[in-house]
Design a protein around this motif. Structure first.
Motif, PDB file in Angstrom:
ATOM      1  N   VAL A  26      -8.752  22.214  11.443  1.00  0.00           N
ATOM      2  CA  VAL A  26      -7.447  22.330  10.774  1.00  0.00           C
ATOM      3  C   VAL A  26      -6.525  23.230  11.586  1.00  0.00           C
ATOM      4  O   VAL A  26      -5.346  22.913  11.800  1.00  0.00           O
ATOM      5  N   LEU A  27      -7.086  24.358  12.047  1.00  0.00           N
ATOM      6  CA  LEU A  27      -6.300  25.274  12.874  1.00  0.00           C
ATOM      7  C   LEU A  27      -5.913  24.640  14.198  1.00  0.00           C
ATOM      8  O   LEU A  27      -4.817  24.883  14.723  1.00  0.00           O
ATOM      9  N   PHE A  28      -6.793  23.795  14.738  1.00  0.00           N
ATOM     10  CA  PHE A  28      -6.479  23.095  15.989  1.00  0.00           C
ATOM     11  C   PHE A  28      -5.273  22.181  15.806  1.00  0.00           C
ATOM     12  O   PHE A  28      -4.324  22.205  16.613  1.00  0.00           O
ATOM     13  N   ILE A  29      -5.289  21.380  14.751  1.00  0.00           N
ATOM     14  CA  ILE A  29      -4.182  20.449  14.496  1.00  0.00           C
ATOM     15  C   ILE A  29      -2.885  21.224  14.239  1.00  0.00           C
ATOM     16  O   ILE A  29      -1.824  20.880  14.779  1.00  0.00           O
ATOM     17  N   PHE A  30      -2.981  22.268  13.399  1.00  0.00           N
ATOM     18  CA  PHE A  30      -1.811  23.098  13.087  1.00  0.00           C
ATOM     19  C   PHE A  30      -1.246  23.739  14.351  1.00  0.00           C
ATOM     20  O   PHE A  30      -0.032  23.666  14.615  1.00  0.00           O
ATOM     21  N   SER A  31      -2.102  24.365  15.164  1.00  0.00           N
ATOM     22  CA  SER A  31      -1.659  25.065  16.361  1.00  0.00           C
ATOM     23  C   SER A  31      -1.087  24.106  17.400  1.00  0.00           C
ATOM     24  O   SER A  31      -0.066  24.390  18.045  1.00  0.00           O
ATOM     25  N   LEU A  32      -1.740  22.943  17.564  1.00  0.00           N
ATOM     26  CA  LEU A  32      -1.262  21.954  18.528  1.00  0.00           C
ATOM     27  C   LEU A  32       0.110  21.433  18.124  1.00  0.00           C
ATOM     28  O   LEU A  32       1.023  21.334  18.972  1.00  0.00           O
ATOM     29  N   LEU A  33       0.279  21.117  16.861  1.00  0.00           N
ATOM     30  CA  LEU A  33       1.551  20.610  16.373  1.00  0.00           C
ATOM     31  C   LEU A  33       2.660  21.652  16.561  1.00  0.00           C
ATOM     32  O   LEU A  33       3.751  21.335  17.065  1.00  0.00           O
ATOM     33  N   MET A  69      11.356  32.820  27.058  1.00  0.00           N
ATOM     34  CA  MET A  69      10.325  33.784  26.679  1.00  0.00           C
ATOM     35  C   MET A  69       9.356  33.186  25.662  1.00  0.00           C
ATOM     36  O   MET A  69       8.141  33.395  25.748  1.00  0.00           O
ATOM     37  N   ASP A  70       9.898  32.471  24.689  1.00  0.00           N
ATOM     38  CA  ASP A  70       9.054  31.887  23.652  1.00  0.00           C
ATOM     39  C   ASP A  70       8.084  30.860  24.243  1.00  0.00           C
ATOM     40  O   ASP A  70       6.925  30.781  23.832  1.00  0.00           O
ATOM     41  N   ILE A  71       8.562  30.068  25.205  1.00  0.00           N
ATOM     42  CA  ILE A  71       7.682  29.102  25.864  1.00  0.00           C
ATOM     43  C   ILE A  71       6.568  29.829  26.615  1.00  0.00           C
ATOM     44  O   ILE A  71       5.388  29.453  26.524  1.00  0.00           O
ATOM     45  N   CYS A  72       6.935  30.862  27.364  1.00  0.00           N
ATOM     46  CA  CYS A  72       5.934  31.623  28.137  1.00  0.00           C
ATOM     47  C   CYS A  72       4.956  32.332  27.212  1.00  0.00           C
ATOM     48  O   CYS A  72       3.742  32.361  27.478  1.00  0.00           O
ATOM     49  N   TYR A  73       5.461  32.890  26.124  1.00  0.00           N
ATOM     50  CA  TYR A  73       4.613  33.649  25.201  1.00  0.00           C
ATOM     51  C   TYR A  73       3.557  32.755  24.561  1.00  0.00           C
ATOM     52  O   TYR A  73       2.362  33.088  24.545  1.00  0.00           O
ATOM     53  N   THR A  74       3.989  31.609  24.044  1.00  0.00           N
ATOM     54  CA  THR A  74       3.024  30.707  23.405  1.00  0.00           C
ATOM     55  C   THR A  74       2.078  30.091  24.427  1.00  0.00           C
ATOM     56  O   THR A  74       0.888  29.902  24.143  1.00  0.00           O
ATOM     57  N   SER A  75       2.585  29.797  25.619  1.00  0.00           N
ATOM     58  CA  SER A  75       1.752  29.174  26.649  1.00  0.00           C
ATOM     59  C   SER A  75       0.710  30.143  27.209  1.00  0.00           C
ATOM     60  O   SER A  75      -0.271  29.712  27.825  1.00  0.00           O
ATOM     61  N   ALA A  76       0.910  31.430  26.986  1.00  0.00           N
ATOM     62  CA  ALA A  76      -0.054  32.413  27.471  1.00  0.00           C
ATOM     63  C   ALA A  76      -1.336  32.413  26.652  1.00  0.00           C
ATOM     64  O   ALA A  76      -2.412  32.740  27.166  1.00  0.00           O
ATOM     65  N   SER A  77      -1.244  32.036  25.382  1.00  0.00           N
ATOM     66  CA  SER A  77      -2.422  32.160  24.515  1.00  0.00           C
ATOM     67  C   SER A  77      -2.823  30.885  23.792  1.00  0.00           C
ATOM     68  O   SER A  77      -4.023  30.643  23.579  1.00  0.00           O
ATOM     69  N   ILE A  78      -1.861  30.057  23.402  1.00  0.00           N
ATOM     70  CA  ILE A  78      -2.188  28.902  22.560  1.00  0.00           C
ATOM     71  C   ILE A  78      -3.069  27.867  23.270  1.00  0.00           C
ATOM     72  O   ILE A  78      -4.005  27.336  22.659  1.00  0.00           O
ATOM     73  N   VAL A  83      -8.411  25.095  23.276  1.00  0.00           N
ATOM     74  CA  VAL A  83      -9.671  24.753  23.939  1.00  0.00           C
ATOM     75  C   VAL A  83     -10.850  25.373  23.196  1.00  0.00           C
ATOM     76  O   VAL A  83     -11.863  24.707  22.930  1.00  0.00           O
ATOM     77  N   ASN A  84     -10.722  26.649  22.838  1.00  0.00           N
ATOM     78  CA  ASN A  84     -11.824  27.354  22.190  1.00  0.00           C
ATOM     79  C   ASN A  84     -12.107  26.851  20.781  1.00  0.00           C
ATOM     80  O   ASN A  84     -13.246  26.932  20.299  1.00  0.00           O
ATOM     81  N   LEU A  85     -11.077  26.335  20.093  1.00  0.00           N
ATOM     82  CA  LEU A  85     -11.291  25.804  18.750  1.00  0.00           C
ATOM     83  C   LEU A  85     -12.185  24.568  18.758  1.00  0.00           C
ATOM     84  O   LEU A  85     -12.849  24.257  17.764  1.00  0.00           O
TER      85      LEU A  85
END
Length: 312
Positions: A26-33, A69-78, A83-85
């Motif tokens: 569920v978190l994977f789908i939510f985070s990906l979307l 900044m928002d693109i870089c910030y989310t791309s750093a961790s999401i 992958v880990n989910l």
């Protein structure tokens, strides 16, 4: 494993949401979307501020920086989270952890300063409209944006370098990313120097910019209430409302993460706040700024028309 010094290990385990395996999909789908919407929304905002001549103004220059900044910030961790989910091996190498921590801190710190700069821009635009083109000229705007970036990147470099040099007695990070507070919990002993650095930087980048933003909006509100026409007041409120909404969302999450006592609350709650802070806020920023902004809507329509007429 927790009893020995593992500082020399070249990887970390990320606990993430492993305690709730049924929620991971569920978190994977939510985070990906949310991540895809973030990329699309912020990329579109950057594109229209570059190609549309009507948006070559200080406000949209800062807004373009905010979107980047928002693109870089989310791309750093999401991406790592996604992958880990889906993976049973939730690991990250040391250099990847360092890069992730630095980028997250740098983008977050830069955004703190930039939001204060944007509040000052709105103050000048509403309270000093006749002098606005002179005060907020192109050179000044570029300098203010540069100061925001330099401040954020330097403070992040300082925090990251000290955090990763502290002796660690474990390599299991109870988080879904290499978040600095989660990494510091692996330290064998508390570091007074690191605690001081974290406190000073947190105060400089959170309460101080917030105070400047509040002062700006006191003067802005005072000026708006003196505007005689209802149309003028509504226009002034709409231009400031988007920025103020973003400020409340951003600083609310940041203050709850970095200025609360280290022992208070659950780590699981911290993870949820961090996920919302890292995904939801960057996704909402372009939506908030374009929702009641006719200039942005017209620019998006113009880009859509051009793309349909010139598909190649």
């Amino acid at each position: 494993m927790q009893g020995e010094n593992l500082t020399s290990w070249n990887f970390f385990f990320l606990e993430g949401f492993s305690k709730y395996p049924k929620l991971e999909i569920v978190l994977f789908i939510f985070s990906l979307l949310m991540y895809l919407i973030t990329l699309l929304g912020n990329s579109t905002l950057i594109l229209i501020t570059v190609v549309d001549a009507r948006l070559q103004t200080p406000m949209y220059l800062f807004l373009g920086n905010l979107s980047f900044m928002d693109i870089c910030y989310t791309s750093a961790s999401i991406p790592t989270l996604l992958v880990n989910l889906l993976s049973s091996q939730k690991t990250i190498i040391f250099s990847g952890c360092a890069a992730q921590m630095y980028l997250s801190l740098a983008m977050g710190s830069t955004e703190c300063v930039l939001l204060a700069v944007m509040a000052y821009d709105r103050y000048v635009a509403i309270c000093r409209p006749l002098r606005y083109p002179i005060i907020m000229n192109r050179q000044v705007c570029v300098q203010m944006a540069t100061i925001s970036w330099v401040t954020g990147c330097l403070t992040a470099l300082l925090e990251t370098s000290f955090a990763l040099q502290i002796p660690r007695c474990g390599n299991l990070i109870d988080h879904f990313t290499c978040e600095i507070l989660a990494v510091l919990k692996l330290a064998c002993t508390r570091s007074l120097l690191m605690d001081t650095i974290m406190l000073v930087i947190s105060v400089l980048l959170l309460p101080v910019p917030m105070l400047l933003i509040c002062i700006s909006y006191v003067f802005i509100l005072s000026t708006i209430l003196r505007i005689s026409s209802a149309e003028g007041r509504n226009k002034a409120f709409s231009t400031c409302g988007a920025h103020l909404t973003v400020v409340i969302l951003y600083y609310g999450a940041a203050l709850s993460m970095y200025l609360k006592p280290s022992s208070s609350g659950s780590q699981e709650i911290d993870k949820i706040i961090s996920l919302l802070y890292g995904v939801l806020t960057p996704m909402l920023n372009p939506i908030i700024y374009s929702l009641r902004n006719k200039e942005v809507k017209d620019a998006v329509k113009k880009v859509n028309v051009c793309s349909s007429l010139c598909p190649f």
